[in-house]
Design a protein around this motif. Sequence first.
Motif, PDB file in Angstrom:
ATOM      1  N   ALA A   1      -4.229   5.299   1.350  1.00 56.02           N
ATOM      2  CA  ALA A   1      -5.374   4.397   1.463  1.00 56.02           C
ATOM      3  C   ALA A   1      -6.497   5.023   2.257  1.00 56.02           C
ATOM      4  CB  ALA A   1      -4.921   3.099   2.112  1.00 56.02           C
TER       5      ALA A   1
ATOM      6  N   GLN B   1       0.819  -1.204   0.000  1.00 55.05           N
ATOM      7  CA  GLN B   1       0.000   0.000   0.000  1.00 55.05           C
ATOM      8  C   GLN B   1       0.855   1.256   0.000  1.00 55.05           C
ATOM      9  OE1 GLN B   1      -3.188   0.019   2.889  1.00 55.05           O
ATOM     10  NE2 GLN B   1      -2.688   2.092   3.449  1.00 55.05           N
TER      11      GLN B   1
ATOM     12  N   ASN C   1      -6.647   1.665  -2.334  1.00 51.72           N
ATOM     13  CA  ASN C   1      -5.250   1.783  -1.937  1.00 51.72           C
ATOM     14  C   ASN C   1      -4.453   2.799  -2.748  1.00 51.72           C
ATOM     15  OD1 ASN C   1      -5.117  -0.117   0.227  1.00 51.72           O
ATOM     16  ND2 ASN C   1      -5.243  -1.775  -1.269  1.00 51.72           N
TER      17      ASN C   1
ATOM     18  N   THR D   1      -8.005  -4.365   1.899  1.00 53.22           N
ATOM     19  CA  THR D   1      -7.524  -2.993   2.000  1.00 53.22           C
ATOM     20  C   THR D   1      -6.015  -2.916   2.117  1.00 53.22           C
ATOM     21  OG1 THR D   1      -7.869  -3.063   4.393  1.00 53.22           O
ATOM     22  CG2 THR D   1      -9.651  -2.151   3.040  1.00 53.22           C
ATOM     23  N   ASP D   2      -5.374  -4.060   2.430  1.00 49.58           N
ATOM     24  CA  ASP D   2      -3.915  -4.076   2.493  1.00 49.58           C
ATOM     25  C   ASP D   2      -3.291  -4.457   1.165  1.00 49.58           C
ATOM     26  OD1 ASP D   2      -4.716  -6.665   2.372  1.00 49.58           O
ATOM     27  OD2 ASP D   2      -3.636  -7.359   4.158  1.00 49.58           O
TER      28      ASP D   2
ATOM     29  N   LYS E   1      -2.978  -2.905  -7.265  1.00 49.93           N
ATOM     30  CA  LYS E   1      -3.003  -2.542  -5.849  1.00 49.93           C
ATOM     31  C   LYS E   1      -4.326  -2.898  -5.179  1.00 49.93           C
ATOM     32  CE  LYS E   1       0.411   1.033  -4.993  1.00 49.93           C
ATOM     33  NZ  LYS E   1       0.613   2.311  -4.285  1.00 49.93           N
ATOM     34  N   ASP E   2      -5.373  -3.026  -5.976  1.00 53.25           N
ATOM     35  CA  ASP E   2      -6.695  -3.231  -5.384  1.00 53.25           C
ATOM     36  C   ASP E   2      -7.493  -4.383  -5.974  1.00 53.25           C
ATOM     37  OD1 ASP E   2      -7.307  -0.746  -3.516  1.00 53.25           O
ATOM     38  OD2 ASP E   2      -6.261   0.038  -5.277  1.00 53.25           O
TER      39      ASP E   2
END
Length: 588
Positions: free
Chosen positions: A523, A5, A344, A80-81, A49-50
């Motif tokens: 984030a 992130q 993120n 979310t990480d 990333k997401d």
Amino acid sequence: MGESQGAAVVNETDLRQILDHFSKTQYRARDGSSKVEGFERKCLALFAKDYKYSVILNSNGELCGHYPGKLVVLEYMLGTDGLLGERDHVESMYDVAKLREMMCRSRFARCRERFVMPVILCDGKHICRSATLSGGPEIYGRSGFNYFFSGGESAEPEDEETFTSLSRSPSTSSNDWPLFDRYRGQDIKLLKMLSVTTVCDLMLENKKVKFGVNVTSSEKVDKEHRYSDFCLLSLPYPGCEFFKDFRDNGFNGVNLFFDWSQDFVDADLSIPDRVATATGIDWHVYRSWDLVRITQNYLKLLLFLIKDGDSGVLVHCISGWDRTPLFISLLRLSLWADCKAHANLSAAEILYLTIAYDWLLFGHNLCDRLGKGEDVFFFCFNFLKHITSDDFSLIQRRRHRASSRADSESCLEPMVLLDLEESRKHKLGSNSSLSSNISITSISSTSSPILTSVQDSSSKEETRNGDIHQTSNGAVRYNVPKSSIHRPESAKQTIIQSATSPVAVPRSCRRSSADMAKSTSSACGRPEHIPEESLRKQRLDQVRMEFNKIYSSVIGPRYAMEPSTGLGSVIGSLVTKVGLKGGRGQYV
């Protein structure tokens, strides 16, 4: 496929480089270059990333000449990480080879082969983009060209099941051309494969006519009712030419009205009655809205469809590279601000993604639009200040006591605000207002050459009583007679604001702007010191300020070199209002 992130994928230099390239060259898939490949790699890294995603290759524009070389199909959101966690070994949700084959088969159904393509994923629902349906000349012209250059062999395998199921009896299809059933049938299969049930058409026309020939059509006027299983919304919205008036009006959309009486405008707004009622907007008066209000209300409608529906949505205009990226970008940024998409990504990263993927790689010709003064691209990011209200949020939040505008804005940025009268409140007379707290910009002293409005209370009542039509699919069509449209009286319709008007003066607040930026740039964590209600505004403001900074430094100087156009002074004024250039000409 996830990334840390905290690992930044792009920086300000990357943003400047892509905007500089974008402003000089229109993207074509066959003109591959290391620079464009670099843009694509960064987009893939940002998606990663997401999301878990698959890639469909469009090498050398085999599927579409102005679509990305690597088409991204988002499958599901990561944690979310940015990690896959328990879904680490889950197989792809799609048979990529089959999906690509369906795109190949259906591409002739739509203008410029710009087939239906999913670009945003929210709550498991695809938000797609495309061009409108091809007319007969293009369907036969492109398919014949493809047949000739493929050595006499069809590039699309025959699908008798689709062709037969959509064919009509001779009495109902005698005036239609055979390939319509085949290609539009494939288009429908692709929509259903992506679980899209709602189509939002932004065309001002029912069919685009050039030299007396119908060159494009749309789902809403398909005479064989092939798209009757879909929820069809007709949302007529001004084309890119109208954004020349936006620029001439000092980059100001408030009190800038489209001329609905023009002969080529024959599409009426049509929305299912249940949807129209649920949005709480008075759609009867849509032709009385200025550019800001119609964009706000259309975006609010699209967000409602995403939230309320259980399937995907398609958005398109004619070619799909001006109005379409405008609303796709606004949707992506609005969902990002609510942490409903790309959670993120930092403000710089989401800005890069939407410039690169939504605009450049999907064929928007920024160089041409800048030359003509049709600033739809700039309007998109400048418009973010008008959607910071929670009325545009998909998240149900507990209401807080509203703080004063001076206090809330001064804590965001230690610079002069873009709008000269941001410290003032102005309530529009329309009863379809989304919120009295939405920022309103002042209009410049020079009026646009196209300023029209509809009659007030009397004509609104007449519209309700005599010009609402129930369509076959349960939608309500709102039509304002062209004879009722007139030019507004300047004393009632325009607000003249002097260049020396007072501006919001930044005042001290408990936390510095740098601290605030740290809270909102990455984030979607929600620190306790930031009210839930204001987080959306802070995130969108940060994207807008970042865009204004790079746009003013990359695009602005180019206009300053063209004094004959008078645009140098306009951009210079814009830069000053944004507060990005200090007294010695330095950008801050």
